[in-house]
Design an enzyme around this catalytic site. Structure first.
Site, PDB file in Angstrom:
ATOM      1  N   SER A  80     108.660-105.160  27.193  1.00 18.83           N
ATOM      2  CA  SER A  80     108.702-104.728  28.411  1.00 18.83           C
ATOM      3  C   SER A  80     107.345-104.898  29.395  1.00 18.83           C
ATOM      4  CB  SER A  80     108.826-103.233  28.466  1.00 18.83           C
ATOM      5  OG  SER A  80     108.603-102.687  29.797  1.00 18.83           O
ATOM      6  N   SER A  81     107.471-105.107  30.594  1.00 16.25           N
ATOM      7  CA  SER A  81     106.270-105.384  31.419  1.00 16.25           C
ATOM      8  C   SER A  81     105.278-103.954  31.536  1.00 16.25           C
ATOM      9  CB  SER A  81     106.719-105.505  32.941  1.00 16.25           C
ATOM     10  OG  SER A  81     107.388-104.469  33.330  1.00 16.25           O
ATOM     11  N   CYS A  82     105.729-102.908  31.013  1.00 15.81           N
ATOM     12  CA  CYS A  82     104.922-101.748  31.118  1.00 15.81           C
ATOM     13  C   CYS A  82     104.161-101.531  29.783  1.00 15.81           C
ATOM     14  CB  CYS A  82     105.632-100.569  30.897  1.00 15.81           C
ATOM     15  SG  CYS A  82     106.633-100.080  29.409  1.00 15.81           S
TER      16      CYS A  82
ATOM     17  N   TYR B 213     105.459 -95.565  24.250  1.00 16.55           N
ATOM     18  CA  TYR B 213     106.218 -96.677  24.025  1.00 16.55           C
ATOM     19  C   TYR B 213     105.646 -97.946  24.093  1.00 16.55           C
ATOM     20  CZ  TYR B 213     110.251 -99.808  25.911  1.00 16.55           C
ATOM     21  OH  TYR B 213     111.040-100.680  26.203  1.00 16.55           O
TER      22      TYR B 213
ATOM     23  N   LYS C 230     105.937-101.417  21.337  1.00 14.22           N
ATOM     24  CA  LYS C 230     106.246-102.733  21.564  1.00 14.22           C
ATOM     25  C   LYS C 230     105.082-103.639  21.429  1.00 14.22           C
ATOM     26  CE  LYS C 230     110.658-101.959  23.011  1.00 14.22           C
ATOM     27  NZ  LYS C 230     111.730-102.832  22.566  1.00 14.22           N
TER      28      LYS C 230
ATOM     29  N   HIS D 286     115.123 -94.170  34.500  1.00 15.12           N
ATOM     30  CA  HIS D 286     114.060 -94.833  35.166  1.00 15.12           C
ATOM     31  C   HIS D 286     114.266 -94.822  36.833  1.00 15.12           C
ATOM     32  CE1 HIS D 286     113.692 -97.138  31.193  1.00 15.12           C
ATOM     33  NE2 HIS D 286     112.405 -96.901  31.644  1.00 15.12           N
TER      34      HIS D 286
END
Length: 324
Positions: A118-120, A147, A151, A190
């Site tokens: 994920s970009s986060c 999270y 990842k 989200h």
């Protein structure tokens, strides 16, 4: 340990492909895209049939099904509030899911594996547009740290497997994903599904004011789940590199602009109030997608306004599933 060899080129369309998380937002889009591409042997299990946090059950499933390729779209996900309230579970569950999947894939000789991050997971202060080499270069956004750390561990495990076993496993880092099949829960969603539900209910109930978190000023990039699924298949067919690949649109909007657009789609005509006592999250997260476009993918087929309208109408048709 002996493995079957992938010799490059498109995956044979008769390959057995296991889509982990095939009923979720991204997994269901992947299922549709693979079917449309002619794949005839897709495998999926929902969480009631297979708990991917259970290492033994996951290993037995792989030993019994022997997939040729795996796409890991299974994860525990949620918005800022859910991450902040359940950070320990987000870390623990996601670590177990991805470790069990990758261990089982290696043990059974899975030839291709696509891990979705994920970009986060990028550092909070990463230069924008964010390049893939910004990973691991700084502190994370605290609101989704659990999270993100999980990842990042998955990205590291993919790299380790490539180095140790020579397997062509790859990873991709999508920007914010939305579309049919999203989670519209009022607290665990989200930003896009959360706003869709909030403005729909406000319009239905003639509520004069809708309260939204933060200032509305942060910029966000969004990709429709169907465009992400198309990019994932493209990578499986065309990419075998050591590093992850960003998947995005190269375009961004403010959260306030997003809210105004969704309010209009839902028919809300009241006031939007921004609660500045609540966190904004990272101010800007636009991805540099030059690695992906350099491989030959793009541009995305679904423009944001069109995708938001379609997602809203999907929600209307399925809102009986979202009474939480």
């Amino acid at each position: 340990m002996a493995f079957m060899q992938w010799h490059g080129g498109p995956l044979p369309r008769d390959s057995r492909v296991y889509v982990a998380g095939h009923r979720g937002l991204v997994g269901s889009a992947l299922w549709r895209r693979l079917r449309a591409a002619g794949f005839t042997d897709l495998v999926g299990r929902d969480s009631a049939e297979l708990d991917l946090r259970d290492a033994r059950a996951t290993a037995e499933f792989f030993a019994g099904t022997r997939p040729h390729a795996v796409i890991d779209a299974a994860a525990r996900v949620g918005g800022i509030a859910a991450n902040a309230a359940h950070g320990a579970e987000f870390l623990s569950d996601n670590l177990r899911i991805q470790v069990n999947l990758l261990d089982a894939a290696v043990a059974t000789g899975v030839q291709r594996f696509l891990f979705l991050g994920s970009s986060c997971i990028y550092p909070k202060a990463a230069p924008v547009p964010i390049r893939e080499d910004a990973l691991f270069t700084g502190p994370l956004e605290v609101t989704n740290e659990g999270y993100a750390v999980a990842k990042l561990a998955g990205i590291t495990q993919i790299t380790a497997i490539r180095r140790q076993y020579g397997l062509p496993y790859i990873s991709a880092l999508p920007t914010n994903v939305y579309g049919p099949g999203d989670n519209f829960h009022p607290e665990a969603s989200h930003v896009v599904p959360g706003l869709i539900r909030r403005f729909h209910e406000a319009a239905r109930d003639h509520t004069p004011v809708v309260h939204c978190w933060g200032t509305g000023l942060p910029l966000r990039e969004f990709i429709h789940a169907d465009d992400l699924a198309d990019a994932c298949l493209f990578l499986l067919d065309n990419y075998d590199g050591d590093g992850p690949v960003n998947v995005g649109t190269g375009q961004e909007v403010t959260v306030a602009e997003l809210a105004t657009t969704i309010a209009g789609i839902a028919g809300f005509r009241g006031e939007i109030h921004w609660d500045t006592s609540q966190p904004d999250g990272t101010y800007r997260k636009l991805l540099d997608v030059s690695r992906l476009t350099g491989l030959g993918w793009g541009p995305p087929a679904i423009a944001l306004p069109d995708g938001l309208k379609a997602t809203y109408h999907w929600f209307l048709d399925n809102q009986s599933n979202y009474r939480g």
